[in-house]
Design a protein around this motif. Structure first.
Motif, short mmCIF file in Angstrom:
data_model
loop_
_atom_site.label_atom_id
_atom_site.label_comp_id
_atom_site.label_asym_id
_atom_site.label_seq_id
_atom_site.Cartn_x
_atom_site.Cartn_y
_atom_site.Cartn_z
N VAL A 93 0.81 -1.23 0.00
CA VAL A 93 0.00 0.00 0.00
C VAL A 93 0.85 1.28 0.00
O VAL A 93 0.35 2.36 -0.26
CB VAL A 93 -0.96 0.05 1.23
CG1 VAL A 93 -2.08 -0.95 1.07
CG2 VAL A 93 -0.20 -0.16 2.54
N PHE A 94 2.17 1.15 0.28
CA PHE A 94 2.92 2.38 0.51
C PHE A 94 4.42 2.11 0.52
O PHE A 94 4.86 1.06 0.95
CB PHE A 94 2.48 2.92 1.89
CG PHE A 94 3.30 4.06 2.42
CD1 PHE A 94 3.27 5.31 1.80
CD2 PHE A 94 4.11 3.89 3.53
CE1 PHE A 94 4.02 6.36 2.30
CE2 PHE A 94 4.87 4.93 4.04
CZ PHE A 94 4.81 6.17 3.41
N ARG A 95 5.20 3.10 0.00
CA ARG A 95 6.67 3.04 0.11
C ARG A 95 7.17 4.36 0.69
O ARG A 95 6.69 5.42 0.30
CB ARG A 95 7.31 2.82 -1.27
CG ARG A 95 6.98 1.46 -1.86
CD ARG A 95 7.65 1.24 -3.21
NE ARG A 95 7.31 -0.08 -3.74
CZ ARG A 95 7.87 -0.64 -4.80
NH1 ARG A 95 8.80 0.03 -5.49
NH2 ARG A 95 7.51 -1.85 -5.20
N THR A 96 8.15 4.26 1.57
CA THR A 96 8.76 5.50 2.10
C THR A 96 9.78 6.01 1.08
O THR A 96 10.06 5.35 0.07
CB THR A 96 9.53 5.23 3.40
OG1 THR A 96 10.63 4.35 3.10
CG2 THR A 96 8.65 4.61 4.47
N GLU A 97 10.37 7.17 1.41
CA GLU A 97 11.51 7.65 0.61
C GLU A 97 12.73 6.78 0.93
O GLU A 97 12.71 6.00 1.90
CB GLU A 97 11.79 9.13 0.93
CG GLU A 97 12.50 9.39 2.25
CD GLU A 97 11.59 9.42 3.48
OE1 GLU A 97 12.04 9.92 4.51
OE2 GLU A 97 10.45 8.88 3.44
N VAL A 98 13.79 6.92 0.15
CA VAL A 98 15.05 6.20 0.41
C VAL A 98 15.94 7.13 1.24
O VAL A 98 16.16 8.28 0.87
CB VAL A 98 15.76 5.83 -0.91
CG1 VAL A 98 17.11 5.17 -0.63
CG2 VAL A 98 14.88 4.90 -1.74
N VAL A 99 16.41 6.65 2.38
CA VAL A 99 17.37 7.43 3.20
C VAL A 99 18.77 6.92 2.84
O VAL A 99 19.04 5.72 2.94
CB VAL A 99 17.09 7.26 4.71
CG1 VAL A 99 18.17 7.95 5.53
CG2 VAL A 99 15.71 7.80 5.06
N LEU A 100 19.65 7.83 2.38
CA LEU A 100 20.95 7.41 1.87
C LEU A 100 21.95 7.14 2.99
O LEU A 100 21.98 7.85 4.00
CB LEU A 100 21.54 8.49 0.94
CG LEU A 100 20.69 8.83 -0.30
CD1 LEU A 100 21.41 9.87 -1.14
CD2 LEU A 100 20.42 7.59 -1.13
N ASN A 101 22.77 6.09 2.77
CA ASN A 101 23.94 5.80 3.62
C ASN A 101 23.68 5.94 5.11
O ASN A 101 24.33 6.71 5.81
CB ASN A 101 25.11 6.74 3.25
CG ASN A 101 25.49 6.55 1.80
OD1 ASN A 101 25.42 5.44 1.28
ND2 ASN A 101 25.86 7.63 1.14
#
Length: 510
Positions: free
Chosen positions: A16-24
């Motif tokens: 139902v949902f994806r968060t943003e990608v947090v880098l490193n």
């Protein structure tokens, strides 16, 4: 990145949902929010899967990422009610790897995931309405109708579930009822369809439908501002050309206002709990438990009987709101070994304490009681209701933040109707709701009377009227085709809880 899934009715999980990608980062905090409608009456299972997104995909939009190309960092699941019943609405989950995706050497420590929930402001909004009807048809032979309204929300399956009702207006074809309160989130949204049915009250529980309308809160607000009425209609039998017969009778919205009120979730966040209790009918009318046609028959194949099903399905929803998960459990209408017939005995066989551990504990105590008591009779409710009321009353005296829910599962016609009414009227001042599930094929007319849903408040033998409606009754057979028996049984519980808190002016923060 975290991907969130919801479990559907068939058990499958849907993304139902994806968060943003947090880098490193090995300690990421994601800020994208997902909005979900909290439904008290069902268990909403959420699955969270955490992925390491490869550097080569950092410029790809999250929706476009192929999950099979990313490395899994673990997953965790929980029920939404587990999160909202925590005082700070945060739940820490251990991430685990699904065996097939990783060699066993990596699976020791996968890290932790904290899930936090907050209530949307819109869900705190409550609509208050004063409804009236004009020119209702008379359904009684020698007097005018005794009308009342039932307001129901329409759920995905197309079924309607009652969420609110008015009092009965005696002998009145142009009634104006006392204001009703509807939490906007409880019905879905301002645009969700509501069915408003007008019934003529009959004391035998078989109420005549005078007419109905289907409107959303937004429509009802428009009726108020336009000072217009809406004609009631009656559904015509299938096979006729026109589906509905329009009536002269009209529904008017005299007053409509919206206010922000404390919600059920506000009380949970302040540490209030629902304490689950159960009472089981062991009268002889259930049939010999050793024979397959008995309602108490324990099937060696593991298929649950109606009693087990009711305990499991109601308990599954309510257990999350009870911190210690220790549940009082009683039986009634049987003769424990070497004793007279008891109308309230501890299910666990103990003479001192009535609590068992968890839903599994209730199931085990129920099965062992079947082998240790002789089924007898008559069917009396008064004793178990008074016992539950005593526990609620002691808790109230200790200022505990607890509200009690007693589930009574019965196959029969009760013999102590007036004593039961007296017990219920007395209990209506306490932090207590009573859910009654009728199993088997008996005539449950009296249960309909106890459930003041469809009519007048209960009155005791001394003429005292119940301060609020605390009983919800559902016959198990009516809704066995779907999971909605429990939905229907529990849908009114948050409103009963709030009605009690408001009547006592108990605020969440106090």
């Amino acid at each position: 990145m975290v991907v969130v899934y919801i479990q559907e009715r068939d058990g499958a999980f849907t993304e139902v949902f994806r968060t943003e990608v947090v880098l490193n980062s090995l300690n990421p905090t994601w800020i994208t929010k997902y909005t979900i409608t909290y439904q008290f009456e069902i268990v909403q299972i959420l699955l969270f899967r955490v992925f390491d997104i490869d550097t080569q995909f950092h410029n790809v939009e999250v929706k476009m990422l192929k999950l099979e190309e990313q490395q899994s960092l673990g997953e965790a699941s929980c029920a939404l009610s587990e999160i909202v019943s925590k005082p700070n609405r945060s739940l820490i989950l251990d991430l685990v790897q699904r065996e097939e995706s990783v060699p066993s050497t990596h699976s020791q420590h996968q890290g932790k995931l904290t899930v936090h929930a907050e209530e949307c402001f819109s869900s705190k909004t409550t609509a208050e309405m004063t409804l009236k009807c004009l020119n209702l048809e008379s359904k009684d032979l020698f007097s005018k109708s005794d009308p009342f309204l039932v307001i129901s929300k329409v759920v995905e399956s197309g079924m309607s579930i009652p969420v609110c009702k008015t009092e009965v207006s005696k002998n009145d074809l142009n009634p104006t009822w006392k204001p009703v309160f509807l939490n906007i989130q409880q019905v879905g949204s301002k645009d969700s369809p509501l069915v408003i049915e007008c019934f003529n009250f009959n004391s035998n529980g078989k109420h005549d439908l005078i007419g109905k309308v289907q409107k959303s809160l937004a429509d009802l607000e428009k009726l108020h501002t336009g000072r217009e009425g809406e004609n009631l209609f009656l559904p015509t039998p299938v096979g006729h050309d026109n589906q509905n017969k329009a009536l002269k009778s009209k529904l008017f919205v005299e007053k409509y206002s919206e206010t922000v009120q404390y919600t059920f979730l506000d009380y949970l966040a302040a540490g209030f709990e629902l304490n689950f209790m159960v009472a089981i009918d062991f009268t002889a009318s259930n049939g010999n438990p050793r024979l397959p046609d008995s309602l108490h028959y324990i099937d060696p194949s593991g298929r649950l009987n109606a009693y087990q099903k009711a305990i499991y399905e109601v308990g599954e929803v309510l257990q999350f709101y009870d911190a210690d998960k220790r549940f009082p459990a009683w039986g009634f209408g049987a003769r424990p070994i070497d004793g007279p017939v008891s109308h309230c005995f501890n299910l666990n066989g103990s003479s001192n304490y009535c609590e068992v551990e968890g839903i599994g504990g209730i199931m085990m105590a129920y099965t062992s009681a079947l082998f240790n008591v002789s089924l007898a009779g008559p069917t009396l409710f008064g004793h178990v209701i008074n016992r539950a009321a005593m526990i609620a009353s002691q808790s109230l005296a200790n200022d505990a933040k607890k509200y009690f829910v007693l589930l009574i599962i019965t196959d029969g016609v009760i013999t102590d109707l007036q004593e039961t009414k007296d017990a219920l009227v007395k209990a209506s001042d306490l932090p207590l709701s009573i859910l009654i599930v009728g199993v088997g094929g008996a005539d449950f007319k009296e249960m309909e009377i106890l459930d003041a849903d469809k009519g007048e408040r209960l009155e005791s033998s001394t003429g005292r009227v119940a301060s609020r409606d605390i009983v919800q009754f559902v016959p198990f057979r009516d809704v066995q085709n779907g999971p909605s028996v429990v939905q229907e049984l529990l849908a009114e519980l948050p409103s009963q809880f709030l009605a009690y808190m408001r009547s006592r002016e108990i605020k969440p923060c106090s």
